[in-house]
Write a protein that holds these residues in place. Sequence first.
Motif, PDB file in Angstrom:
ATOM      1  N   ALA A 139       0.837  -1.205   0.000  1.00 20.36           N
ATOM      2  CA  ALA A 139       0.000   0.000   0.000  1.00 20.36           C
ATOM      3  C   ALA A 139       0.866   1.247   0.000  1.00 20.36           C
ATOM      4  CB  ALA A 139      -0.932  -0.003   1.211  1.00 20.36           C
ATOM      5  N   ALA A 140       1.946   1.223   0.780  1.00 21.35           N
ATOM      6  CA  ALA A 140       2.834   2.385   0.813  1.00 21.35           C
ATOM      7  C   ALA A 140       3.599   2.524  -0.496  1.00 21.35           C
ATOM      8  CB  ALA A 140       3.797   2.263   1.990  1.00 21.35           C
ATOM      9  N   MET A 141       4.002   1.402  -1.103  1.00 14.36           N
ATOM     10  CA  MET A 141       4.637   1.465  -2.421  1.00 14.36           C
ATOM     11  C   MET A 141       3.693   2.142  -3.418  1.00 14.36           C
ATOM     12  SD  MET A 141       6.162  -2.431  -2.504  1.00 14.36           S
ATOM     13  CE  MET A 141       6.923  -2.391  -4.137  1.00 14.36           C
ATOM     14  N   GLU A 142       2.437   1.729  -3.401  1.00 14.09           N
ATOM     15  CA  GLU A 142       1.474   2.306  -4.329  1.00 14.09           C
ATOM     16  C   GLU A 142       1.226   3.775  -4.016  1.00 14.09           C
ATOM     17  OE1 GLU A 142      -2.729   1.345  -6.565  1.00 14.09           O
ATOM     18  OE2 GLU A 142      -2.030  -0.008  -4.992  1.00 14.09           O
ATOM     19  N   ALA A 143       1.176   4.129  -2.734  1.00 12.62           N
ATOM     20  CA  ALA A 143       0.992   5.529  -2.360  1.00 12.62           C
ATOM     21  C   ALA A 143       2.130   6.384  -2.897  1.00 12.62           C
ATOM     22  CB  ALA A 143       0.901   5.661  -0.843  1.00 12.62           C
ATOM     23  N   GLY A 144       3.349   5.868  -2.810  1.00  5.10           N
ATOM     24  CA  GLY A 144       4.493   6.621  -3.302  1.00  5.10           C
ATOM     25  C   GLY A 144       4.412   6.889  -4.790  1.00  5.10           C
ATOM     26  N   VAL A 145       4.031   5.885  -5.552  1.00  2.23           N
ATOM     27  CA  VAL A 145       3.942   6.042  -7.006  1.00  2.23           C
ATOM     28  C   VAL A 145       2.717   6.863  -7.398  1.00  2.23           C
ATOM     29  CG1 VAL A 145       3.648   4.800  -9.184  1.00  2.23           C
ATOM     30  CG2 VAL A 145       5.217   3.919  -7.454  1.00  2.23           C
ATOM     31  N   ALA A 146       1.562   6.537  -6.825  1.00  2.00           N
ATOM     32  CA  ALA A 146       0.310   7.164  -7.233  1.00  2.00           C
ATOM     33  C   ALA A 146       0.270   8.658  -6.919  1.00  2.00           C
ATOM     34  CB  ALA A 146      -0.867   6.464  -6.561  1.00  2.00           C
ATOM     35  N   ASN A 147       0.922   9.058  -5.844  1.00  2.00           N
ATOM     36  CA  ASN A 147       0.916  10.471  -5.457  1.00  2.00           C
ATOM     37  C   ASN A 147       2.019  11.284  -6.128  1.00  2.00           C
ATOM     38  OD1 ASN A 147      -1.018  11.179  -2.935  1.00  2.00           O
ATOM     39  ND2 ASN A 147      -0.387   9.033  -2.801  1.00  2.00           N
ATOM     40  N   PHE A 148       3.166  10.662  -6.348  1.00  2.00           N
ATOM     41  CA  PHE A 148       4.332  11.446  -6.740  1.00  2.00           C
ATOM     42  C   PHE A 148       4.912  11.089  -8.115  1.00  2.00           C
ATOM     43  CE2 PHE A 148       4.186  11.097  -2.082  1.00  2.00           C
ATOM     44  CZ  PHE A 148       3.916  12.431  -1.791  1.00  2.00           C
ATOM     45  N   ARG A 177       0.515   1.109 -13.643  1.00  2.00           N
ATOM     46  CA  ARG A 177      -0.865   1.557 -13.424  1.00  2.00           C
ATOM     47  C   ARG A 177      -0.989   3.083 -13.484  1.00  2.00           C
ATOM     48  NH1 ARG A 177      -4.335  -2.335 -10.915  1.00  2.00           N
ATOM     49  NH2 ARG A 177      -3.525  -4.381 -11.492  1.00  2.00           N
ATOM     50  N   TYR A 178       0.117   3.783 -13.246  1.00  2.41           N
ATOM     51  CA  TYR A 178       0.032   5.233 -13.054  1.00  2.41           C
ATOM     52  C   TYR A 178       0.882   6.061 -14.011  1.00  2.41           C
ATOM     53  CZ  TYR A 178      -2.228   3.839  -8.723  1.00  2.41           C
ATOM     54  OH  TYR A 178      -3.090   3.281  -7.804  1.00  2.41           O
ATOM     55  N   GLY A 179       1.917   5.484 -14.580  1.00  3.50           N
ATOM     56  CA  GLY A 179       2.798   6.263 -15.438  1.00  3.50           C
ATOM     57  C   GLY A 179       3.300   5.447 -16.605  1.00  3.50           C
ATOM     58  N   GLY A 231      19.607  10.928  -0.698  1.00  4.48           N
ATOM     59  CA  GLY A 231      18.804  11.597  -1.712  1.00  4.48           C
ATOM     60  C   GLY A 231      17.547  10.848  -2.089  1.00  4.48           C
ATOM     61  N   VAL A 232      16.987  10.091  -1.158  1.00  5.15           N
ATOM     62  CA  VAL A 232      15.727   9.379  -1.393  1.00  5.15           C
ATOM     63  C   VAL A 232      14.576  10.360  -1.163  1.00  5.15           C
ATOM     64  CG1 VAL A 232      14.274   7.443  -0.699  1.00  5.15           C
ATOM     65  CG2 VAL A 232      16.774   7.229  -0.616  1.00  5.15           C
ATOM     66  N   ASP A 233      13.634  10.399  -2.092  1.00  6.44           N
ATOM     67  CA  ASP A 233      12.509  11.326  -1.967  1.00  6.44           C
ATOM     68  C   ASP A 233      11.287  10.696  -1.300  1.00  6.44           C
ATOM     69  OD1 ASP A 233      13.435  13.815  -3.404  1.00  6.44           O
ATOM     70  OD2 ASP A 233      13.860  12.281  -4.909  1.00  6.44           O
ATOM     71  N   VAL A 234      11.070   9.427  -1.535  1.00 11.95           N
ATOM     72  CA  VAL A 234       9.976   8.698  -0.898  1.00 11.95           C
ATOM     73  C   VAL A 234      10.526   7.349  -0.451  1.00 11.95           C
ATOM     74  CG1 VAL A 234       7.673   7.707  -1.161  1.00 11.95           C
ATOM     75  CG2 VAL A 234       8.260   9.816  -2.382  1.00 11.95           C
ATOM     76  N   ALA A 235      10.340   7.010   0.811  1.00  7.43           N
ATOM     77  CA  ALA A 235      10.785   5.714   1.320  1.00  7.43           C
ATOM     78  C   ALA A 235       9.654   5.077   2.114  1.00  7.43           C
ATOM     79  CB  ALA A 235      12.019   5.869   2.211  1.00  7.43           C
ATOM     80  N   VAL A 236       9.594   3.746   2.078  1.00  8.95           N
ATOM     81  CA  VAL A 236       8.499   3.045   2.749  1.00  8.95           C
ATOM     82  C   VAL A 236       9.044   1.859   3.539  1.00  8.95           C
ATOM     83  CG1 VAL A 236       6.905   3.705   0.913  1.00  8.95           C
ATOM     84  CG2 VAL A 236       7.984   1.459   0.825  1.00  8.95           C
ATOM     85  N   VAL A 237       8.271   1.478   4.569  1.00 12.05           N
ATOM     86  CA  VAL A 237       8.600   0.294   5.366  1.00 12.05           C
ATOM     87  C   VAL A 237       7.307  -0.420   5.730  1.00 12.05           C
ATOM     88  CG1 VAL A 237       8.493   1.318   7.699  1.00 12.05           C
ATOM     89  CG2 VAL A 237      10.095  -0.535   7.245  1.00 12.05           C
ATOM     90  N   GLY A 238       7.409  -1.725   5.983  1.00 16.08           N
ATOM     91  CA  GLY A 238       6.272  -2.517   6.440  1.00 16.08           C
ATOM     92  C   GLY A 238       6.482  -2.923   7.886  1.00 16.08           C
ATOM     93  N   SER A 239       5.385  -3.082   8.616  1.00 14.98           N
ATOM     94  CA  SER A 239       5.470  -3.308  10.063  1.00 14.98           C
ATOM     95  C   SER A 239       5.967  -4.687  10.454  1.00 14.98           C
ATOM     96  CB  SER A 239       4.093  -3.083  10.694  1.00 14.98           C
ATOM     97  OG  SER A 239       3.106  -3.908  10.078  1.00 14.98           O
ATOM     98  N   ARG A 265      -4.905  12.381  -7.269  1.00 15.84           N
ATOM     99  CA  ARG A 265      -4.430  11.463  -6.237  1.00 15.84           C
ATOM    100  C   ARG A 265      -5.489  10.417  -5.911  1.00 15.84           C
ATOM    101  NH1 ARG A 265      -3.219  16.603  -4.553  1.00 15.84           N
ATOM    102  NH2 ARG A 265      -4.893  16.610  -3.001  1.00 15.84           N
ATOM    103  N   PRO A 266      -5.063   9.255  -5.398  1.00 15.03           N
ATOM    104  CA  PRO A 266      -6.047   8.272  -4.935  1.00 15.03           C
ATOM    105  C   PRO A 266      -6.787   8.820  -3.718  1.00 15.03           C
ATOM    106  CG  PRO A 266      -3.826   7.615  -4.294  1.00 15.03           C
ATOM    107  CD  PRO A 266      -3.676   8.796  -5.198  1.00 15.03           C
ATOM    108  N   PHE A 267      -7.873   8.196  -3.351  1.00 18.03           N
ATOM    109  CA  PHE A 267      -8.654   8.691  -2.207  1.00 18.03           C
ATOM    110  C   PHE A 267      -8.071   8.200  -0.883  1.00 18.03           C
ATOM    111  CE2 PHE A 267     -12.071   8.626   0.910  1.00 18.03           C
ATOM    112  CZ  PHE A 267     -12.579   9.908   0.779  1.00 18.03           C
ATOM    113  N   TYR A 268      -8.047   6.877  -0.690  1.00 18.92           N
ATOM    114  CA  TYR A 268      -7.589   6.339   0.601  1.00 18.92           C
ATOM    115  C   TYR A 268      -6.095   6.573   0.801  1.00 18.92           C
ATOM    116  CZ  TYR A 268      -6.951   3.125   4.511  1.00 18.92           C
ATOM    117  OH  TYR A 268      -6.643   2.586   5.744  1.00 18.92           O
ATOM    118  N   LEU A 269      -5.328   6.546  -0.266  1.00 20.28           N
ATOM    119  CA  LEU A 269      -3.878   6.715  -0.180  1.00 20.28           C
ATOM    120  C   LEU A 269      -3.442   8.129  -0.577  1.00 20.28           C
ATOM    121  CD1 LEU A 269      -2.731   3.295  -1.687  1.00 20.28           C
ATOM    122  CD2 LEU A 269      -2.886   3.932   0.727  1.00 20.28           C
TER     123      LEU A 269
END
Length: 376
Positions: free
Chosen positions: A65-74, A98-100, A177-185, A212-216
């Motif tokens: 979900a965070a991977m998708e949020a990073g791509v879908a938003n930015f 899906r997005y670009g 120089g990372v602009d978006v980074a994600v981690v899983g719990s 932008r997506p709604f939930y993300l």
Amino acid sequence: MEQEPLLMIPGPVPVPQRVRAVMTRQAINHRGPEFGAAYADTVRVLKNLFGTANDLYIISGSGTAAMEAGVANFARDRKIVSLVNGKFGDRFAKIGQRYGTVTVLESEWGTPLDLAALERELEAGAEAVTMVHNETSAGIRNPAPQVGRLARKHDALFIMDGITSIGGDDVRMDEWGVDVAVVGSQKCLAAPAGLAAIAVSDRAWERISDKRPFYLDMAAYRKSGKATPMETPYTPAVPLFLALAEACKMIEEEGIPARIARHRRMADAVRAAAKCWGVDLFPKIDEHHAYSNTATALRIPEGVTDGDLRGTVKKFGIEIAGGQDHLKGRIFRIGTMGGVGAQEILATLAAVQFALRKSGFAAGDGVEAAAGVLVG
């Protein structure tokens, strides 16, 4: 006496008892001060693990979900270069499609990425790069600092999956120089599955999509994150948040440098055992790539089957991972992440060593070699 299985896979990992315990309490108001304080304190610890001063938010969803949020938003409607040398790099590419507009730079799984080809794509106008820092499907750690420098040189966004490195290995989002980074719990953080965190640089915020997506929607997370007390835009998985908050307390108690050193020592122990057994490590590394410190991928020796190897290990109540997709039956993987230590590592290696010998493979005493690493 029935015992819990020991998960020595690349996530989920065993969840400490005190982390599990906090999920049994009565529900609390997710718009109230107690939740807000827990959220804010968890963000504080996670920023240290990410190596960032950037905004950071927690999503009720898996790492994907965070991977998708990073791509879908930015990176929506942008030219994306996806670096792929394993299953999760491939997942990032599929999300991007899906997005670009995606150019996939694919290497054989577990082999070095082509940084020269990346620079050519950036020179040709690519606007974003996706990469998995620690590719557990193949046991290889990819060169985030080098990719970050190339992305900045050509003014492209760098979106990085740190799902299996953050909390268990050295990650320096801002420095690299990372602009978006994600981690899983459920990986190195040793919390239950179901949450992800995403950190976003100022450069990325400047380029956020209007579609932008709604939930993300990261703009919605940013707005709610500024509230007092701190909130999420939509109803969060409160018990999981509290569990993650407790896991982060345990990380602080251990100390981040000590935690990283423990993860590296555990991986070194597995690699020492493999060398003594005469079992080859799967990935091919170079001066920019390294073996993963949170999941070791090993080739299954000739004459040994995946079913016999992992099936025998499972009879001891221990689960290790097999290969994914075209690597099924060719490799096995041992996770070294979370709150496990010498006991769990030695038990796992002893079971693997027994399984190898039982299958007729003349394995050396890797357990003794690993013990030497673990005790220093």
